[in-house]
Design an enzyme around this catalytic site. Structure first.
Site, mmCIF file in Angstrom:
data_model
loop_
_atom_site.group_PDB
_atom_site.id
_atom_site.type_symbol
_atom_site.label_atom_id
_atom_site.label_comp_id
_atom_site.label_asym_id
_atom_site.label_seq_id
_atom_site.Cartn_x
_atom_site.Cartn_y
_atom_site.Cartn_z
ATOM 1 N N GLY A 356 0.824 -1.202 0.000
ATOM 2 C CA GLY A 356 0.000 0.000 0.000
ATOM 3 C C GLY A 356 0.851 1.242 0.000
ATOM 4 O O GLY A 356 2.075 1.180 0.198
ATOM 5 N N PRO A 358 2.516 4.970 1.120
ATOM 6 C CA PRO A 358 3.119 5.361 2.406
ATOM 7 C C PRO A 358 2.085 5.967 3.347
ATOM 8 O O PRO A 358 1.158 6.655 2.919
ATOM 9 C CB PRO A 358 4.178 6.400 2.004
ATOM 10 N N GLY A 361 -0.188 2.830 7.573
ATOM 11 C CA GLY A 361 -0.101 2.070 8.811
ATOM 12 C C GLY A 361 0.365 0.645 8.671
ATOM 13 O O GLY A 361 -0.005 -0.208 9.488
ATOM 14 N N SER A 687 -9.910 4.358 -18.002
ATOM 15 C CA SER A 687 -11.256 4.507 -17.443
ATOM 16 C C SER A 687 -11.971 5.773 -17.898
ATOM 17 O O SER A 687 -13.139 5.967 -17.563
ATOM 18 C CB SER A 687 -11.194 4.475 -15.914
ATOM 19 N N LYS A 730 -13.401 6.536 -6.372
ATOM 20 C CA LYS A 730 -14.053 7.398 -7.366
ATOM 21 C C LYS A 730 -15.433 7.844 -6.884
ATOM 22 O O LYS A 730 -15.799 9.023 -7.023
ATOM 23 C CB LYS A 730 -14.165 6.661 -8.703
#
Length: 805
Positions: A356, A358, A361, A687, A730
């Site tokens: 994930g 920065p 956690g 997209s 989104k």
């Protein structure tokens, strides 16, 4: 003592720069010539009178020095002998003739040619000269006796000369001086001055040699004393053993520790063999220290000690909830892991990889897992690690060898089953020392890590009980084989609602405590925190949000201190409510702003939805039609994929021209310009396909697009709408901007459970399969197809060139 200088002479000679050597007059010196320019200078000298000017260069590492990088004073030398070697170099023997100073240098034939001025001095004999010569001769004899590198008879014969200049040069050439000191001596033209300088240098060198001899004698005496002590200690031990009153030895203690350590049989046998070798070694020997260090490491590593694991699911859930908000999937995985350990007696350790952005956690989550399971926590940072020995250690044959970081961390944990965090596993690299990611393949494989072998310990060590957790920002830099050994769990960035809750539960109380603020001093309103999130930070995690909360607390803390130290009544402090309008007063103007949407219906303007690393964002797309020849222009710093989406959208519109109410050849008469505002920000991804297609259709048909609806989806040439990623972020972005209706691909309906419940209730979501559905929902009114009258082939007139003859 009288010295007179004769008239100097000037000569034009080939010049050769030499490295790491200073050649004195009257000295025979061999060296190898290899540089092309030096070879040419040598050949020029050999073709003439065999005289060449040799000068030392300042920096020996420079291959092609300039005249400014060569000392100005050198030696005119005769080439005595030259021999061409098989590798193309030339070995040369030269004899120094006299000193010379460069007047000018030219480089016109591939080598240096120098104008050299030589000076001759005549010294009148006298008592002072004889005393100086005698002093230098005596000192040099003393130096030769102390030095182990010079032959006494040869050197004494060499200095039996009457010329003081030749004596100074002979002595200077044989002293152990630096290149700079020898060059200094060469640059002294006056023989008497040169002889005085040689006498000074001899005094210094003799003092150094005397000091070396003193130190060597002292070391020798210490070694003899140590050997004597060792011999006497061994005799004392033997006498005490015969008398039967010897105390328990250090070796007995080590043997007891080895037996109690709980090592496997092979490790125990190796430790006992090493202990036996240690007993036979002299205690003062270097090998004894190496063996003792090895035994200390074997005993320091935990072989049987384990943390008592907490398997209470309710306690673990309580700990995870109190430390982190959100992250439901990860919490579920941890609770599943604990449930399995409760049912299975000896389960293998788990290997997870948190991926994930920065600040979300990842590292703190590992600490919470250790806390929830009652295990020890150790962390090993892999950022920048490029040496395989960092993982597996060095073999004991190397001086100062140590185990790898894996074994060192296990020693630090003190138990066999810690939570072991491999932080920043995506930041590893490799070089000539090996690939650390390849070494990790064994560590992170449950089928292999129960017999992990560190190069230093050289025995199998069981890592199967360790709970490994790796963290990474991206996956593409991790080798596929290493990815395959880990269960990847993705942590997406926090939503604004999650950030708001995290700030209220964790960040605000923490920062208020650190800055000394209490509830009586300040209070954060929800809209104040929301302003910090939207207008002062742009991140997936909450690190910058915590900094901004801390900035607000420090501003208020300053006001509190000023009010406490002020004597004026009007300076009395009142509680600060940090709401939306108050934040800019404390922190200054907004750092970020959201792209605003036009809520009214417009022709050629649509609202798209985009995903970024710091969350969702709306993306307004504009299209304008101009007279032209069918050129499609895209601007707004669009990436390759987004430009291809625009091309696909344009091809779809052309293929469906009739059903869109457009002439079949409309594109021959118009240029179409598609622009996405905020042109300095790079944008990419597929997209935006249906957004661009809708925008082009609106501009061509002159039908406005609804301003209260947003859309996202990839388009194909046949008008199909394909699935996209980042749906949660989104929709949150659309909701944040007051848009409560959105169009999405039908294939994304499966992602609805990940959408927060309040968003699903407040927004009207349309899931579509084709562009026909998109246009029906997005445009203000339906498109009327263009009616083309049918043609009768029988009435068509053939072209003249196609009529039969």
């Amino acid at each position: 003592m009288l010295t007179s200088k004769e008239k100097p002479e000037t000569k034009r000679l080939p010049m050769m720069p030499i490295r790491d050597v200073v050649i004195f007059p009257h000295m025979m010196t061999p060296f190898v010539v290899g540089r092309e320019s030096s070879v040419r200078a040598l050949e020029e000298a050999l073709a003439g009178d065999k005289k060449i000017f040799l000068a030392t260069q300042h920096d020996a590492s420079v291959d092609e020095p300039t005249p400014d990088e060569i000392f100005q004073v050198g030696t005119v030398a005769n080439i005595v002998q030259s021999l061409k070697l098989p590798d193309g170099n030339i070995k040369v023997l030269v004899e120094g003739v006299e000193r010379g100073k460069v007047v000018s240098v030219s480089d016109d034939e591939g080598f240096f040619r120098a104008m050299v001025r030589t000076s001759h001095y005549r010294v009148e004999p006298g008592p002072q000269l004889e005393a100086l010569t005698s002093r230098v001769t005596t000192l040099f004899e003393q130096y030769v006796k102390l030095s182990q590198n010079l032959n006494y008879e040869t050197m004494i014969a060499a200095i039996r000369v009457d010329d003081p200049g030749k004596l100074a040069d002979t002595v200077g050439a044989n002293l152990q001086l630096t290149i700079e000191e020898k060059q200094e001596l060469l640059e002294i033209f006056d023989p008497v001055d040169r002889l005085n300088r040689v006498a000074e240098m001899l005094d210094i060198e003799i003092e150094k040699l005397n000091m070396d001899r003193t130190i060597q004698g002292r070391v020798k005496r210490q070694m003899e004393r140590a050997q004597k002590e060792y011999y006497l200690n061994e005799k004392i031990k033997a006498i005490q053993k015969e008398l039967g009153r010897g105390e328990k030895s250090e070796y007995d203690e080590l043997k007891k520790k080895i037996e109690q350590a709980g090592m496997p049989n092979d490790a125990k046998e190796k430790a006992m063999a090493e202990l036996k070798r240690l007993e036979q070694m002299p205690p003062m020997s270097a090998e004894s220290t190496v063996s003792r260090n090895y035994l200390d490491w074997l005993l320091a590593v935990p072989w049987k000690k384990k943390s008592k694991e907490i398997r209470d699911l309710k306690f673990a859930e309580k700990v995870l909830e109190s430390d982190h908000y959100g992250l439901e999937k990860i919490k579920e995985r941890i609770l599943e892991f604990l449930a399995v350990r409760r049912l299975v007696k000896n389960p293998r350790g788990s290997i997870l990889c948190f991926v994930g952005p920065p600040g979300v956690g990842k590292t703190s989550l590992g600490m919470s897992i250790a806390k929830a399971t009652g295990r020890k926590f150790v962390r090993m940072s892999l950022g920048g690690v490029r040496d395989e020995a960092e993982i597996r250690g060095h073999r004991r044959t190397y001086i100062g060898a140590l185990p790898g970081q894996v074994i060192q961390m296990m020693k630090k944990a003190g138990t066999r089953n810690p939570v072991f965090m491999l932080d920043e596993i995506d930041k590893m690299s490799m070089d000539f020392r090996g690939d650390p990611s390849a070494a990790l393949l064994e560590v992170l494989d449950p089928e292999q890590n129960w017999m992990f072998v560190d190069h230093y310990l050289d025995v199998e060590y069981d890592l199967s009980q360790v709970f490994f957790i790796a963290t990474a920002n991206v996956l593409h830099t991790i080798p596929p084989a290493l990815q395959d050994r880990m269960e990847v769990i993705r942590l997406s960035g926090y939503t604004e609602l999650e950030k708001l809750e995290i700030a209220k539960r964790f960040l605000v109380p923490k920062q208020m405590e650190q800055t000394g603020m209490g509830d009586k001093d300040m209070e954060f309103a929800d809209d104040g925190i929301q302003t910090l999130i939207q207008n002062y930070t742009r991140e997936a995690g909450v690190r910058n949000l915590e900094r901004e909360v801390g900035n607000v607390c420090r501003k208020v803390a300053r006001k509190v201190v000023i009010s406490q130290t002020s004597t004026k009544k009007e300076a009395k402090f009142t509680k600060v409510l940090v709401n939306g309008p108050k934040v800019p007063e404390l922190l200054g103007p907004w750092k970020f702003r959201d792209l605003q949407t036009e809520k009214r219906n417009e022709i050629g303007a649509t609202t798209g939805l985009a995903w970024t690393e710091v969350g969702g964002q709306i993306l307004t797309t504009e299209t304008t039609i101009m007279e032209g020849r069918g050129k499609l222009t895209t601007t707004g710093k669009l990436g390759d994929v987004m430009q291809e989406s625009a091309q696909a959208a344009m091809s779809y519109v052309r293929s469906r021209a009739q059903s869109l109410g457009l002439p079949k050849d409309f594109y021959r008469h118009y240029d179409i310009h598609v622009h996405v505002p905020e042109g300095a920000i790079p944008k990419d991804g597929p997209s935006a396909g249906i957004t661009i297609a809708t925008c082009i259709c609106s501009a061509l048909t002159r039908i406005p697009v609804r301003g209260d609806i947003a859309m996202t989806g990839e388009i194909t040439l046949r008008g199909k709408v394909l699935a996209i990623g980042g749906l949660k972020e989104k929709l949150l972005a659309a909701h944040r901007h007051g848009i409560f209706e959105a169009i999405m691909p039908l294939d994304n309906e499966k992602d609805l459970p990940d959408i927060p419940e309040n968003i699903r209730k407040e927004m009207k979501l349309h899931f579509v399969e084709s562009m026909d559905d998109v246009l029906r929902l997005a445009l203000e009114r339906p498109i009327e197809p263009l009616v083309v009258p049918p043609t009768n082939p029988a009435l068509e007139v053939q072209a003249p060139e196609e009529r039969p003859h």
